[in-house]
Design an enzyme around this catalytic site. Structure first.
Site, short mmCIF file in Angstrom:
data_model
loop_
_atom_site.label_atom_id
_atom_site.label_comp_id
_atom_site.label_asym_id
_atom_site.label_seq_id
_atom_site.Cartn_x
_atom_site.Cartn_y
_atom_site.Cartn_z
CB CYS A 27 -8.89 -6.47 -61.54
SG CYS A 27 -8.79 -5.93 -63.26
CB THR A 28 -8.11 -5.97 -56.15
OG1 THR A 28 -7.01 -6.68 -56.69
CG2 THR A 28 -8.33 -6.36 -54.69
#
Length: 157
Positions: free
Chosen positions: A47-48
């Site tokens: 997600c980062t």
């Protein structure tokens, strides 16, 4: 569970809180193309990577007429930390009860290491200026997704 959205469908309207507790409505983005992407959890590796790809492409996406909204089941506090840590300047919205993800068919059955459970399905929906779905992508990969999206939107020509 909602049916997956397809181009031409009316995008479900929503009101969610951003990382600062301010209400954000999809309706606020009428008149603009809006990329609404759903991701499972702030501050996790995939997600980062995805969020940073959107961050790094934000100026060119906005220059092409696209706004970006990230939605996850995280709390506003977790989103604030994520945004501060990664320098994310586009709205991150909290959908803790995953009702918006359900409306967008981005919440459903997942499998991991032989276990089946309900969770967020990494998805991206592009909403046109009239509030209709222009593009709907489900089960997208975190890495390389923004580049693929740019290609699908014909922004790299």
């Amino acid at each position: 569970m909602a049916e997956r959205l397809t181009p031409g469908d009316q995008a479900p309207d929503f009101i969610l809180q951003d990382k600062d507790g301010k209400e954000v409505r999809l309706q606020d983005f009428r008149g603009r193309n809006t990329i609404v992407y759903f991701y499972p959890a702030a501050s996790t590796p995939g997600c980062t990577k995805q969020a940073c790809d959107f961050r790094d492409s934000l100026a060119s996406l906005q220059g092409a007429g696209y706004e970006v909204l990230g939605i996850s089941p995280d709390s506003a506090k977790a989103l604030a930390k994520f945004a501060d840590t990664e320098g994310l300047t586009f709205p991150l919205l909290s959908d803790e009860d995953h009702s918006v993800a359900e409306d967008y068919a981005a919440w459903g059955e997942k499998k991991n290491y032989g276990k089946t459970y309900m969770g967020l399905i990494r998805s991206t929906i592009v909403v046109d200026p009239e509030g209709k779905v222009a593009l709907a992508q489900y089960n997208v990969r975190a890495t390389g997704h923004v580049a693929k999206l740019r290609k699908d939107l014909k922004l790299d020509q």
